[in-house]
Design a protein around this motif. Structure first.
Motif, mmCIF file in Angstrom:
data_model
loop_
_atom_site.group_PDB
_atom_site.id
_atom_site.type_symbol
_atom_site.label_atom_id
_atom_site.label_comp_id
_atom_site.label_asym_id
_atom_site.label_seq_id
_atom_site.Cartn_x
_atom_site.Cartn_y
_atom_site.Cartn_z
ATOM 1 N N LEU A 184 -61.804 10.938 -25.104
ATOM 2 C CA LEU A 184 -61.369 11.086 -26.491
ATOM 3 C C LEU A 184 -59.901 10.699 -26.673
ATOM 4 C CD1 LEU A 184 -63.139 14.411 -27.533
ATOM 5 C CD2 LEU A 184 -63.782 12.070 -28.153
ATOM 6 N N THR A 185 -59.061 11.168 -25.763
ATOM 7 C CA THR A 185 -57.634 10.829 -25.880
ATOM 8 C C THR A 185 -57.397 9.348 -25.602
ATOM 9 O OG1 THR A 185 -57.356 11.604 -23.579
ATOM 10 C CG2 THR A 185 -56.755 13.131 -25.354
ATOM 11 N N GLY A 186 -58.275 8.766 -24.777
ATOM 12 C CA GLY A 186 -58.186 7.323 -24.550
ATOM 13 C C GLY A 186 -58.488 6.547 -25.821
ATOM 14 N N ILE A 187 -59.489 7.006 -26.570
ATOM 15 C CA ILE A 187 -59.831 6.370 -27.843
ATOM 16 C C ILE A 187 -58.697 6.547 -28.845
ATOM 17 C CG2 ILE A 187 -61.404 6.452 -29.815
ATOM 18 C CD1 ILE A 187 -63.618 7.266 -27.839
ATOM 19 N N VAL A 188 -58.121 7.762 -28.876
ATOM 20 C CA VAL A 188 -56.987 8.025 -29.770
ATOM 21 C C VAL A 188 -55.825 7.105 -29.429
ATOM 22 C CG1 VAL A 188 -55.232 9.734 -30.420
ATOM 23 C CG2 VAL A 188 -57.625 10.410 -30.241
#
Length: 240
Positions: free
Chosen positions: A76-80
């Motif tokens: 998720l943080t990678g997508i963010v």
């Protein structure tokens, strides 16, 4: 020999280009690391879910839940990060375009009358007219030097001031016409509405958004890496 002002502009242009190259290199390196981490996290989640019965023999359910949570957090943080990086690059490029224009070799005429350090110094006014508008009023200087009284000299000084104001107004009208023409071309070429065109040309504080998305990028990629490493360490420490 170059003038100090032109020399500083040249150094700034060279520095700007090096900054651009370094930034692209750093961004590409971060992106490669992020893609690898997110890809590995997705693969790890798939393996854990598909082999859950076998993995339960080695790890407890609570451990697997924590590991899965960390891997999901990493994804998720990678997508963010990718989303924030896209917005960051957009603002960064806008600021670069502004800096490239500001440090350009091309000189732009002023669009307003500038203040003179010595308002009654005809030589200063003459030099500003020559530098800002490329207009030579050396004939007025000759007449000024030949003037027999102060009243005549004052007349020539006021004349050059009036010429500077006239040229500044002309430059302003020329700039507004050019801007209107460019807006019309973009509007016709891309089918933009007038509201959209005005928004594109609206002055915005891009540096504020650049800092904000920069912070989001830094925090998200840090959380992504820490979550991924934490998941790996937990798997190692809890291995039976």
């Amino acid at each position: 020999m170059e003038r100090p002002f032109e020399s500083q502009l040249k150094l700034s242009r060279n520095s700007l280009e090096k900054t651009r190259v370094n930034f692209i290199f750093n961004f590409n390196q971060n992106d490669k690391i992020l893609v690898w981490i997110v890809g590995f996290s997705v693969t790890a989640i798939s393996l854990i879910i598909s082999k859950i019965s076998n993995i339960n023999e080695v790890y407890s359910n609570s451990t697997l839940k924590i590991v899965l949570g960390l891997l999901v957090m990493s994804i998720l943080t990678g997508i963010v990060y990718r989303f924030a990086a896209l917005l960051f690059l957009t603002k960064y490029q806008t600021i670069l375009f502004y800096l490239e224009g500001a440090f350009s070799k091309e000189k732009t005429m002023p669009t307003e009358t500038r203040e003179f350090k010595k308002p009654n110094d005809i030589h200063e006014i003459y030099q500003k007219l020559k530098y800002d508008f490329d207009q030579d009023y050396s004939d007025i200087i000759i007449l000024y030097n030949q003037a027999s009284n102060e009243q005549s000299k004052k007349y020539y000084i006021e004349y050059l001031k009036t010429e500077y104001s006239r040229l500044a107004d002309w430059s302003k009208n020329e700039y507004e016409y050019a801007e209107k023409y460019v807006k019309g071309v973009f509007k016709k070429a891309f089918g933009f509405s007038q509201k959209r065109i005005d928004k594109i040309y609206e002055k915005q504080n891009h540096s504020l958004y650049l800092k904000m998305w920069g912070w989001v990028c830094g925090i998200s990629i840090a959380v992504c890496i820490v979550s991924f490493i934490s998941a790996l360490l937990l798997l190692v420490l809890k291995f039976n």
